[in-house]
Design a protein around this motif. Structure first.
Motif, PDB file in Angstrom:
ATOM      1  N   GLY A 160       0.787  -1.231   0.000  1.00 26.26           N
ATOM      2  CA  GLY A 160       0.000   0.000   0.000  1.00 26.26           C
ATOM      3  C   GLY A 160       0.816   1.277   0.000  1.00 26.26           C
ATOM      4  O   GLY A 160       2.045   1.260   0.160  1.00 26.26           O
ATOM      5  N   PRO A 161       0.154   2.429  -0.172  1.00 27.64           N
ATOM      6  CA  PRO A 161       0.830   3.727  -0.174  1.00 27.64           C
ATOM      7  C   PRO A 161       1.612   3.949   1.114  1.00 27.64           C
ATOM      8  O   PRO A 161       1.086   3.755   2.214  1.00 27.64           O
ATOM      9  CB  PRO A 161      -0.323   4.717  -0.297  1.00 27.64           C
ATOM     10  CG  PRO A 161      -1.435   3.938  -0.916  1.00 27.64           C
ATOM     11  CD  PRO A 161      -1.293   2.547  -0.407  1.00 27.64           C
ATOM     12  N   GLY A 162       2.876   4.320   0.978  1.00 28.13           N
ATOM     13  CA  GLY A 162       3.706   4.607   2.136  1.00 28.13           C
ATOM     14  C   GLY A 162       4.122   3.398   2.942  1.00 28.13           C
ATOM     15  O   GLY A 162       4.807   3.540   3.958  1.00 28.13           O
ATOM     16  N   ALA A 163       3.749   2.215   2.527  1.00 27.72           N
ATOM     17  CA  ALA A 163       4.061   1.005   3.295  1.00 27.72           C
ATOM     18  C   ALA A 163       5.504   0.576   3.060  1.00 27.72           C
ATOM     19  O   ALA A 163       6.099   0.870   2.016  1.00 27.72           O
ATOM     20  CB  ALA A 163       3.110  -0.123   2.917  1.00 27.72           C
ATOM     21  N   ALA A 164       6.060  -0.134   4.042  1.00 23.24           N
ATOM     22  CA  ALA A 164       7.405  -0.693   3.926  1.00 23.24           C
ATOM     23  C   ALA A 164       7.303  -2.212   3.938  1.00 23.24           C
ATOM     24  O   ALA A 164       6.687  -2.792   4.845  1.00 23.24           O
ATOM     25  CB  ALA A 164       8.290  -0.214   5.067  1.00 23.24           C
ATOM     26  N   ALA A 165       7.878  -2.845   2.958  1.00 25.36           N
ATOM     27  CA  ALA A 165       7.824  -4.301   2.841  1.00 25.36           C
ATOM     28  C   ALA A 165       9.210  -4.889   3.058  1.00 25.36           C
ATOM     29  O   ALA A 165      10.211  -4.323   2.616  1.00 25.36           O
ATOM     30  CB  ALA A 165       7.299  -4.701   1.466  1.00 25.36           C
ATOM     31  N   LYS A 166       9.251  -6.036   3.737  1.00 19.91           N
ATOM     32  CA  LYS A 166      10.530  -6.731   3.943  1.00 19.91           C
ATOM     33  C   LYS A 166      10.265  -8.222   4.126  1.00 19.91           C
ATOM     34  O   LYS A 166       9.127  -8.648   4.360  1.00 19.91           O
ATOM     35  CB  LYS A 166      11.253  -6.180   5.164  1.00 19.91           C
ATOM     36  CG  LYS A 166      10.528  -6.376   6.466  1.00 19.91           C
ATOM     37  CD  LYS A 166      11.312  -5.791   7.640  1.00 19.91           C
ATOM     38  CE  LYS A 166      10.570  -5.982   8.958  1.00 19.91           C
ATOM     39  NZ  LYS A 166      11.345  -5.433  10.101  1.00 19.91           N
ATOM     40  N   GLY A 167      11.309  -9.014   3.992  1.00 17.01           N
ATOM     41  CA  GLY A 167      11.187 -10.449   4.196  1.00 17.01           C
ATOM     42  C   GLY A 167      10.530 -11.138   3.010  1.00 17.01           C
ATOM     43  O   GLY A 167      10.813 -10.829   1.859  1.00 17.01           O
ATOM     44  N   VAL A 168       9.626 -12.069   3.301  1.00 13.84           N
ATOM     45  CA  VAL A 168       8.949 -12.859   2.279  1.00 13.84           C
ATOM     46  C   VAL A 168       7.457 -12.624   2.378  1.00 13.84           C
ATOM     47  O   VAL A 168       6.855 -12.876   3.417  1.00 13.84           O
ATOM     48  CB  VAL A 168       9.262 -14.353   2.441  1.00 13.84           C
ATOM     49  CG1 VAL A 168       8.536 -15.175   1.402  1.00 13.84           C
ATOM     50  CG2 VAL A 168      10.776 -14.607   2.360  1.00 13.84           C
ATOM     51  N   LEU A 169       6.858 -12.124   1.302  1.00 12.08           N
ATOM     52  CA  LEU A 169       5.417 -11.888   1.243  1.00 12.08           C
ATOM     53  C   LEU A 169       4.768 -12.997   0.443  1.00 12.08           C
ATOM     54  O   LEU A 169       5.190 -13.307  -0.673  1.00 12.08           O
ATOM     55  CB  LEU A 169       5.097 -10.537   0.598  1.00 12.08           C
ATOM     56  CG  LEU A 169       5.137  -9.284   1.498  1.00 12.08           C
ATOM     57  CD1 LEU A 169       6.521  -9.055   2.064  1.00 12.08           C
ATOM     58  CD2 LEU A 169       4.676  -8.059   0.713  1.00 12.08           C
ATOM     59  N   ALA A 170       3.726 -13.608   0.989  1.00 15.63           N
ATOM     60  CA  ALA A 170       3.032 -14.704   0.324  1.00 15.63           C
ATOM     61  C   ALA A 170       2.265 -14.198  -0.882  1.00 15.63           C
ATOM     62  O   ALA A 170       1.915 -13.007  -0.968  1.00 15.63           O
ATOM     63  CB  ALA A 170       2.087 -15.379   1.306  1.00 15.63           C
ATOM     64  N   PRO A 171       1.960 -15.068  -1.839  1.00 16.25           N
ATOM     65  CA  PRO A 171       1.112 -14.672  -2.963  1.00 16.25           C
ATOM     66  C   PRO A 171      -0.212 -14.096  -2.471  1.00 16.25           C
ATOM     67  O   PRO A 171      -0.844 -14.636  -1.562  1.00 16.25           O
ATOM     68  CB  PRO A 171       0.888 -15.996  -3.721  1.00 16.25           C
ATOM     69  CG  PRO A 171       2.095 -16.821  -3.385  1.00 16.25           C
ATOM     70  CD  PRO A 171       2.437 -16.474  -1.972  1.00 16.25           C
TER      71      PRO A 171
END
Length: 387
Positions: free
Chosen positions: A371-382
């Protein structure tokens, strides 16, 4: 290779604008091979639809279906009714040049191709004596040599009798190494040959090195249009129907597919492969990355040392970091990649909102949303969503 294989077989992943398997097929054809049997299973339609009968490459292709991934010996067993008295068997997920295939095609005895590596952890290992292979080890913990099995073989018809007798392994597969060991134990000699051009594509980040090497040998070509005010330096290939807008700065080696819109005012740096029907827009910088077909990165984003799947859309200001603050090598899901620089690995159909941030080494499953402004790290599932 997850998340890239969530929607396609591994051998159809692109390197320098072509599937891995196409690189291998064309090198085999250049070495003199004319008849191919492709053993397919998972998403076999992707392979069949792309290669059809092989006429595009001047070869003949037949297909064998392996409904469950039960190992290379099982694939050979499924194909045995189509094979002659001598043939070359290759794993489909390697890169190899014709110079190392020619001696196999002309061989008259059983041969295994091997490669000497500084680290053979997790690989099949070969033990030799007197110019012959005496034992094969499948991913052993204390390898006796640094000679790795390259997954490329020349077999005589002798192998087909033994493949029928190959038992299932502790890993639940019919291992070709067990078949070859049975051949050796029966007194049938198996030789070996060192290869010089081999690389194995086991993990997503391996594609980046393969892509960089392949692009270094791609000749420049311009089939699309370049507006005045765009700057092209080095070896850059631009596909038919693509438009390079003013203010774009492209430094090769770079390959851009068909019907792309590039720019205005973007920077595409070396070792970048952009697939067909992509849009790379204003204020975007991309380096050492693979951008697959139909993906849009239209505004103010940075993508470095990354692989972005098909039909992704990166919102304005999406930033994919590729370097840890401490500059240590990057680990993904507990695996040390050996790379100091590695960005994101996105499956197909990923969407990011404006100003999304992706940490180094982040794996994003197909159709995930950041999403807007979100920070992602690691492993995201489908299909995962991050806010």
């Amino acid at each position: 290779m997850r998340p890239l294989t969530g929607t396609r077989p591994k051998v159809m992943l692109p390197v320098a604008g072509k599937p891995i398997l196409e690189h291998l097929l064309t090198e085999c054809a250049a070495a003199g091979a004319g008849d191919f049997i492709l053993v397919v299973g998972y998403h076999d339609e992707a392979v069949r639809n792309y290669f059809t009968d092989g006429s595009k490459w001047g070869v003949n292709i037949r297909y064998v279906i392996q409904r469950q991934p039960a190992g290379t010996a099982d694939a050979l067993r499924q194909s045995s009714h189509l094979l002659g008295t001598a043939f070359v068997l290759l794993n489909g997920d390697i890169m190899l040049k014709s110079v190392d295939i020619v001696p196999l095609i002309s061989a008259e005895t059983n041969l295994i191709s091997i490669v000497e590596l500084p680290n053979v952890e997790g690989k099949g290992v070969i033990e030799t004596r007197g110019g012959q292979v005496v034992r094969l080890y499948e991913k052993c913990t204390n390898p006796p040599t640094r000679l790795a099995n390259a997954g490329v073989y020349h077999f005589t018809g002798d192998i087909l009798k033994f493949v029928q007798q190959t038992p299932i392994s502790p890993r639940g597969e019919y291992e070709i190494t067990d078949t070859v060991q049975a051949l050796i134990d029966a007194g049938i000699p198996v030789g070996y040959r060192l290869v010089s051009t081999w690389s194995e594509l086991s993990y997503p980040w391996d594609l980046l090195q393969a892509n960089e090497s392949a692009l270094a040998n791609c000749p420049p070509s311009v089939e699309g249009m370049i507006e005045p005010g765009a700057t092209i330096t080095g070896s850059v290939a631009i596909g038919d129907g693509s438009l390079i807008k003013a203010g774009s700065y492209i430094t090769g080696p770079v390959k851009i597919g068909r019907n792309c819109v590039i720019g205005p005012n973007c920077h595409i740096r070396p070792a970048t492969d952009i697939g067909d029907d992509c849009h790379i827009g204003s204020g975007v910088e991309i380096k050492n990355s693979i951008i697959m077909t139909g993906t849009r990165i239209p505004h103010l984003s940075y993508v470095g040392d990354s692989i972005i799947g098909q039909n992704c859309n990166l919102g304005a200001g999406t930033q994919i970091a590729n370097l840890r603050l401490d500059k240590k090598t990057i680990a993904v899901n507990g695996i040390n990649t050996g790379r100091q620089k590695l960005g994101g690995i996105f499956g197909d159909g990923v969407v990011t909102g404006i100003n999304a941030s992706i940490n180094p080494g982040t794996m994003v499953g197909h159709r995930a949303r950041i999403g807007p402004g979100a920070a992602a790290k690691g492993v995201l599932a489908p299909g995962a969503t991050v806010y």
